[in-house]
Design a protein around this motif. Structure first.
Motif, short mmCIF file in Angstrom:
data_model
loop_
_atom_site.label_atom_id
_atom_site.label_comp_id
_atom_site.label_asym_id
_atom_site.label_seq_id
_atom_site.Cartn_x
_atom_site.Cartn_y
_atom_site.Cartn_z
N LEU A 16 -29.53 -48.33 22.31
CA LEU A 16 -28.48 -48.95 23.14
C LEU A 16 -28.96 -50.34 23.54
N ASP A 17 -28.26 -51.37 23.10
CA ASP A 17 -28.77 -52.73 23.19
C ASP A 17 -28.12 -53.58 24.26
N ALA A 18 -27.40 -52.98 25.22
CA ALA A 18 -26.78 -53.80 26.27
C ALA A 18 -26.64 -52.95 27.52
N PRO A 19 -26.73 -53.57 28.71
CA PRO A 19 -26.53 -52.82 29.96
C PRO A 19 -25.12 -52.23 30.00
N GLY A 20 -25.04 -51.01 30.50
CA GLY A 20 -23.75 -50.35 30.60
C GLY A 20 -23.43 -49.46 29.41
N LYS A 21 -24.12 -49.63 28.27
CA LYS A 21 -23.91 -48.74 27.14
C LYS A 21 -24.59 -47.40 27.43
N PHE A 22 -23.95 -46.31 27.05
CA PHE A 22 -24.51 -45.00 27.35
C PHE A 22 -24.07 -43.98 26.32
N LEU A 23 -24.74 -42.84 26.35
CA LEU A 23 -24.34 -41.65 25.59
C LEU A 23 -24.02 -40.57 26.61
N ARG A 24 -22.97 -39.81 26.33
CA ARG A 24 -22.50 -38.79 27.27
C ARG A 24 -22.55 -37.41 26.61
N TRP A 25 -23.08 -36.43 27.35
CA TRP A 25 -23.10 -35.05 26.87
C TRP A 25 -22.45 -34.15 27.91
N ASP A 26 -21.57 -33.28 27.46
CA ASP A 26 -21.04 -32.20 28.28
C ASP A 26 -20.60 -31.09 27.33
N ARG A 27 -19.94 -30.08 27.87
CA ARG A 27 -19.59 -28.93 27.04
C ARG A 27 -18.68 -29.29 25.88
N GLU A 28 -17.81 -30.26 26.08
CA GLU A 28 -16.84 -30.62 25.05
C GLU A 28 -17.29 -31.81 24.21
N HIS A 29 -18.40 -32.42 24.52
CA HIS A 29 -18.88 -33.59 23.77
C HIS A 29 -20.37 -33.40 23.51
N GLN A 30 -20.68 -32.75 22.40
CA GLN A 30 -22.07 -32.47 22.07
C GLN A 30 -22.53 -33.24 20.85
N VAL A 31 -21.75 -34.23 20.42
CA VAL A 31 -22.13 -35.15 19.36
C VAL A 31 -22.24 -36.54 19.98
N PRO A 32 -23.36 -37.23 19.83
CA PRO A 32 -23.52 -38.53 20.49
C PRO A 32 -22.56 -39.57 19.94
#
Length: 645
Positions: free
Chosen positions: A465-481
């Protein structure tokens, strides 16, 4: 005649089919024969002196190229030069002499030289093709998925991108993929899901670890991202030809007025909104410094304060509460010191117990905002710092993570070090976070700390992740980055939102809690919750107690020292002996040596003095605070004094 014609046609058809089956073996001979025939046609048309010179110069140039390749030991250049020299010499002889024995000899030599170089390559390609087919059969790949082109043995896809991807994989793994289940185009590139064959070296984690090699084999412009799919043998390949998240995304404002709807945190790389189900889901936010943790928290706080059925409680361990301070006016409570943080956590625990008792009385199992009362969202900034400065908070936070969800209380914790040490080192509290948000990090190990062991190998690569504010999110319905970027709230946005949802000055009651309406068919209305006390759990803005301080005004952050200090104060003018303090069985003060340490320090600072003997032991009492304030700076002439008893 007809029979003869049919026989001739059949013979020609058989010859053509035989030639088609043997097209690769016949290719060099057919090329040499065709070239010789063209040179004979040139002879019949007549060859001028200038054309002879062109033939000679081209043949000499090819010979020079072959000599240069041999001199510099460049096998490819030497082979190309030698082949060109033979072909041009054959054409020159045929054009000069026409159909003759020398021309036939030259053509035969050219054909033999071509086969001498072509046959080993053809045999090797056929062996590779056979090996590939055997591996494909073992992997369950259908015959339709294999190409039949000897020049590019391997794979053909429905699109150019699919073909390039499949051939890049087979070049790296030496075995083709089982299938391509989907390939979707986006405004910024494309995304494909590949089913890999079984095997230790063909697992998605192995391919992800060799991402650079796959990108080189692919040879397509853009940024390649790999992740493990929903199934164990699926690989998600995303190629971003342009970065859709290169610039910050302005915050559009609150998206809802109820916490039963998810918060909109930002946008992902496919242009979809990132929805965070905050209610009943504890949230962990991790990442290195200056990568946007505070910005993500600001967006979530703005969502919560805008909800009519939610309250916000804030714990900011940075001096001066620089992160959460601007939200003070619209928060139910703000703790900005270790003591106040512990008070707030105890307040939350008391509310958990109150709500649990209320649900038991109502015969219900879950707290519903708008029906039973508002949801509480407890935001904690710098969780690791809180646990370091207040070790007792670790167990309380762990308990809240385990039991607070069902009563509508959610913890949103941000930290740079989300390991089990943050929770006291006994258990791994990360398992209680149903939503995890990872921002940029410098080390790959941070991904495993936030998303769990092995996450980096599954594609949760926060170091990309090359910029502030970029992220990866994980939860039950989103398990693929999927790469995303949070909304950016400016200081003006924060100030305006805080002012808009600020509590009125002097407001003592919490937001109005809707009362459940009785069913008209019932004989009697259901039991109603008791009115919550003002300023305590469940109603009113809580008033945190005054922080206990030493006579010089410094905070008594350690609860053990606080208990010892209060015991000396409680003794009054008569004082208390060291043995009597030990007899109180205070935590970690069960021996004379442990009491003598802090008591001696307080004596040297002039906060404690001798009160006279009780029996054979000396008693000690606290010096009146006004006397300490009026006294000049302490003279360190008693630095070597010890407490005796």
């Amino acid at each position: 005649m007809a029979r003869a014609a049919l026989g001739t046609a059949g013979a020609l058809g058989s010859l053509c089919r035989w030639c088609a089956r043997r097209r690769y073996e016949l290719a060099p001979g057919a090329a040499s024969t065709g070239l010789t025939g063209l040179s004979w046609l040139h002879h019949l048309d007549g060859v001028s002196l200038g054309e002879h010179i062109v033939y000679g110069v081209a043949t000499a140039a090819a010979a020079g190229l072959a000599a240069g390749g041999l001199k510099h030991k460049h096998r490819g250049v030497a082979a190309a030069g030698a082949s060109g020299m033979v072909v041009l010499a054959d054409a020159w002889i045929g054009a000069g002499l026409g159909p003759s024995v020398p021309s036939l000899i030259a053509s035969a030599l050219a054909t033999g030289g071509a086969y001498a170089m072509y046959v080993p390559w053809l045999v090797k390609s056929r062996q590779q093709q056979l090996s590939l087919q055997v591996k494909a059969a073992k992997s369950g790949v259908t015959a339709e998925g294999l190409g039949t082109n000897t020049l590019a043995p391997g794979l053909t896809g429905a699109t150019a991108e699919e073909t390039a991807l499949l051939r890049a994989l087979v070049a790296m793994l030496s075995v083709p993929a089982v299938d391509v289940t989907s390939l979707d185009y986006t405004p910024f590139g494309w995304r494909a899901v590949i089913v890999l064959p079984p095997g230790r070296n063909t697992a998605p984690q192995k391919v992800i670890a060799r991402k650079d090699q796959l990108a080189a084999n692919l040879g397509l412009p853009g940024k390649l991202r790999l992740a493990r799919g929903e199934k164990d043998n699926e690989l998600v390949v995303s190629l971003y030809e342009s970065d859709p998240l290169a610039t910050s995304i302005p915050w559009p404002g609150p998206s809802t007025r109820t916490c039963t709807e998810p918060a909109v945190l930002g946008m992902d790389a496919f242009g979809n909104p990132v929805l965070i189900p905050l209610l009943y889901n504890h949230v962990l936010i991790g990442g290195s410094t200056d990568n946007g943790k505070s910005g993500v928290q600001s967006v979530l706080i703005a969502y919560a304060v805008a909800c009519d059925d939610a309250e916000v409680l804030l714990i900011d361990m940075k001096p001066g509460a620089v992160e959460f301070g601007p939200w003070r006016d619209c928060a139910l409570a703000l703790a900005d010191s270790p003591s106040r943080a512990m008070q707030l956590l105890k307040l939350v625990w008391a509310e958990v117990e109150r709500r649990g008792a209320l649900l038991a009385e109502l015969g219900e199992k879950k707290w519903v905002p708008g029906k039973h009362g508002p949801a509480w969202f407890v935001f904690i900034d710098e969780l690791a710092e809180l646990v370091r400065r207040v070790p007792q908070a670790a167990k309380l936070i762990e308990s809240l993570l385990q039991v607070a969800r069902f009563v509508g209380i959610t913890l949103v914790c941000a930290t740079q070090s989300p390991s089990n040490r943050v929770f006291g080192g006994s258990t791994d509290g990360r398992q209680q976070y149903q939503v995890r948000i990872g921002l940029g990090a410098k080390e790959s190990t941070t991904s495993n700390l936030i998303f769990g062991p092995g996450a980096y190998g599954d594609g949760w690569c926060l170091d990309e992740l090359d910029a502030p504010g970029k992220f990866l999110r994980w939860d039950r319905e989103h398990q693929v980055p999927v790469e995303a970027r949070g909304f950016w709230m400016t200081d003006e946005d924060v100030a305006a939102t805080s002012h808009r949802y600020a509590r009125e000055e002097g407001e003592s009651e919490a937001r109005e809690h809707p009362e459940p309406s009785p069913d008209p068919d019932d004989d009697s209305p259901p039991p109603m919750p008791p009115p919550p006390p003002s300023g305590g759990p469940g109603g009113g803005r809580p008033v945190l107690r005054a922080v206990p301080v030493f006579p010089d005004g410094t905070e008594i952050a350690d609860e053990r020292h606080l208990a010892l200090w209060q015991a000396v104060e409680k003794a009054g003018p008569q004082g208390i002996t060291v043995d009597d303090l030990v007899a109180l069985d205070l935590p970690q003060f069960a021996a004379r040596s442990s009491v003598n340490g802090p008591l001696g320090q307080w004596r040297r600072k002039g906060w404690v003095e001798e009160a006279g003997k009780k029996g054979r032991a000396m008693a000690y009492r606290t010096v009146p605070r006004h006397a300490v304030e009026e006294a000049p700076e302490a003279v360190e002439d008693s630095e070597s004094a010890t407490v005796s008893g």
